[in-house]
Motif scaffolding. Structure first.
Motif, PDB file in Angstrom:
ATOM      1  N   ALA A 120       0.858  -1.185   0.000  1.00 23.89           N
ATOM      2  CA  ALA A 120       0.000   0.000   0.000  1.00 23.89           C
ATOM      3  C   ALA A 120       0.892   1.232   0.000  1.00 23.89           C
ATOM      4  CB  ALA A 120      -0.926   0.003   1.208  1.00 23.89           C
ATOM      5  N   TYR A 121       0.326   2.355  -0.428  1.00 25.72           N
ATOM      6  CA  TYR A 121       1.099   3.576  -0.619  1.00 25.72           C
ATOM      7  C   TYR A 121       0.369   4.776  -0.039  1.00 25.72           C
ATOM      8  CZ  TYR A 121       3.307   0.403  -3.809  1.00 25.72           C
ATOM      9  OH  TYR A 121       3.939  -0.707  -4.333  1.00 25.72           O
ATOM     10  N   TRP A 122       1.115   5.538   0.757  1.00 27.10           N
ATOM     11  CA  TRP A 122       0.632   6.867   1.130  1.00 27.10           C
ATOM     12  C   TRP A 122       0.968   7.772  -0.040  1.00 27.10           C
ATOM     13  CZ3 TRP A 122       2.194   9.134   6.514  1.00 27.10           C
ATOM     14  CH2 TRP A 122       1.623   8.381   7.548  1.00 27.10           C
ATOM     15  N   ILE A 123       0.013   8.573  -0.454  1.00 31.68           N
ATOM     16  CA  ILE A 123       0.268   9.614  -1.440  1.00 31.68           C
ATOM     17  C   ILE A 123      -0.118  10.928  -0.767  1.00 31.68           C
ATOM     18  CG2 ILE A 123      -0.276  10.556  -3.714  1.00 31.68           C
ATOM     19  CD1 ILE A 123      -0.977   7.642  -4.534  1.00 31.68           C
ATOM     20  N   ALA A 124       0.869  11.785  -0.601  1.00 30.66           N
ATOM     21  CA  ALA A 124       0.645  13.062   0.076  1.00 30.66           C
ATOM     22  C   ALA A 124       1.019  14.202  -0.858  1.00 30.66           C
ATOM     23  CB  ALA A 124       1.480  13.130   1.350  1.00 30.66           C
ATOM     24  N   ARG A 125       0.140  15.190  -0.917  1.00 28.62           N
ATOM     25  CA  ARG A 125       0.378  16.421  -1.673  1.00 28.62           C
ATOM     26  C   ARG A 125       0.385  17.544  -0.655  1.00 28.62           C
ATOM     27  NH1 ARG A 125      -4.009  17.573  -4.474  1.00 28.62           N
ATOM     28  NH2 ARG A 125      -2.869  18.911  -5.878  1.00 28.62           N
ATOM     29  N   VAL A 126       1.477  18.299  -0.599  1.00 30.01           N
ATOM     30  CA  VAL A 126       1.687  19.219   0.520  1.00 30.01           C
ATOM     31  C   VAL A 126       2.169  20.584   0.035  1.00 30.01           C
ATOM     32  CG1 VAL A 126       2.885  19.523   2.718  1.00 30.01           C
ATOM     33  CG2 VAL A 126       2.403  17.204   1.897  1.00 30.01           C
ATOM     34  N   GLN A 166      -2.855  -2.500   5.909  1.00 31.29           N
ATOM     35  CA  GLN A 166      -2.955  -2.422   7.367  1.00 31.29           C
ATOM     36  C   GLN A 166      -1.773  -1.656   7.958  1.00 31.29           C
ATOM     37  OE1 GLN A 166      -5.824  -3.774   9.061  1.00 31.29           O
ATOM     38  NE2 GLN A 166      -5.018  -2.186  10.415  1.00 31.29           N
ATOM     39  N   HIS A 167      -0.554  -1.932   7.475  1.00 29.21           N
ATOM     40  CA  HIS A 167       0.626  -1.200   7.952  1.00 29.21           C
ATOM     41  C   HIS A 167       0.476   0.299   7.682  1.00 29.21           C
ATOM     42  CE1 HIS A 167       2.641  -5.127   8.120  1.00 29.21           C
ATOM     43  NE2 HIS A 167       3.562  -4.543   8.862  1.00 29.21           N
ATOM     44  N   ALA A 168      -0.004   0.642   6.487  1.00 29.47           N
ATOM     45  CA  ALA A 168      -0.135   2.053   6.105  1.00 29.47           C
ATOM     46  C   ALA A 168      -1.136   2.779   6.986  1.00 29.47           C
ATOM     47  CB  ALA A 168      -0.533   2.163   4.634  1.00 29.47           C
ATOM     48  N   VAL A 169      -2.283   2.170   7.223  1.00 32.08           N
ATOM     49  CA  VAL A 169      -3.320   2.790   8.035  1.00 32.08           C
ATOM     50  C   VAL A 169      -2.883   2.838   9.504  1.00 32.08           C
ATOM     51  CG1 VAL A 169      -5.708   2.554   8.842  1.00 32.08           C
ATOM     52  CG2 VAL A 169      -5.163   2.205   6.427  1.00 32.08           C
ATOM     53  N   ASP A 170      -2.278   1.737   9.971  1.00 32.95           N
ATOM     54  CA  ASP A 170      -1.812   1.706  11.359  1.00 32.95           C
ATOM     55  C   ASP A 170      -0.729   2.748  11.604  1.00 32.95           C
ATOM     56  OD1 ASP A 170      -3.598  -0.326  11.916  1.00 32.95           O
ATOM     57  OD2 ASP A 170      -2.071  -1.904  11.985  1.00 32.95           O
ATOM     58  N   CYS A 171       0.127   2.967  10.635  1.00 30.09           N
ATOM     59  CA  CYS A 171       1.167   3.994  10.779  1.00 30.09           C
ATOM     60  C   CYS A 171       0.518   5.359  10.974  1.00 30.09           C
ATOM     61  CB  CYS A 171       2.085   3.999   9.566  1.00 30.09           C
ATOM     62  SG  CYS A 171       3.418   5.232   9.686  1.00 30.09           S
ATOM     63  N   TYR A 172      -0.436   5.696  10.116  1.00 27.42           N
ATOM     64  CA  TYR A 172      -1.089   6.998  10.221  1.00 27.42           C
ATOM     65  C   TYR A 172      -1.776   7.162  11.573  1.00 27.42           C
ATOM     66  CZ  TYR A 172      -3.866  11.096   9.445  1.00 27.42           C
ATOM     67  OH  TYR A 172      -4.409  12.347   9.576  1.00 27.42           O
ATOM     68  N   ASN A 173      -2.449   6.121  12.037  1.00 20.39           N
ATOM     69  CA  ASN A 173      -3.207   6.194  13.281  1.00 20.39           C
ATOM     70  C   ASN A 173      -2.377   5.990  14.539  1.00 20.39           C
ATOM     71  OD1 ASN A 173      -5.761   6.720  12.098  1.00 20.39           O
ATOM     72  ND2 ASN A 173      -5.936   4.571  11.548  1.00 20.39           N
ATOM     73  N   SER A 174      -1.111   5.667  14.380  1.00 22.17           N
ATOM     74  CA  SER A 174      -0.259   5.378  15.541  1.00 22.17           C
ATOM     75  C   SER A 174      -0.042   6.626  16.393  1.00 22.17           C
ATOM     76  CB  SER A 174       1.101   4.840  15.085  1.00 22.17           C
ATOM     77  OG  SER A 174       1.875   5.866  14.484  1.00 22.17           O
TER      78      SER A 174
END
Length: 95
Positions: free
Chosen positions: A4-10, A63-71
């Motif tokens: 899975a991939y986080w895609i962030a535009r900042v 799951q890793h991607a979502v858990d990272c964000y919510n950690s």
């Protein structure tokens, strides 16, 4: 299991304080196996309104991607980012 991939535009409003975000986020990224594929760098605007900083982060799974964000570790960093930058972030499952 698909990656899975986080895609962030900042758009960063305070570059000095954004460094605090990067440092604060590091423990969460390490804990959840983040692999940076793109972080800043040159862009070419093709359609729509581009942001000045674009980031793509690969994770071992959705799951890793979502858990990272919510950690708790990342949420400390997120508060800093939200004070110093405007962003859109999504998680997308790989193929």
């Amino acid at each position: 299991m698909a990656k899975a991939y986080w895609i962030a535009r900042v758009d960063v409003r305070d570059a000095e304080r954004y460094k605090d975000y990067v440092a604060a986020a590091k423990p969460a990224f390490e804990k959840y196996g983040a692999n940076f594929l793109a972080r800043g760098g040159a862009i070419t605007e093709l359609e729509g309104k581009a942001r000045t900083r674009n980031v793509v982060i690969e994770f071992p799974s959705m799951q890793h991607a979502v858990d990272c964000y919510n950690s708790p570790e990342y949420q400390i960093a997120a508060k800093i980012r939200q004070e110093v930058a405007d962003a859109e972030m999504v998680v997308v499952e790989g193929v």
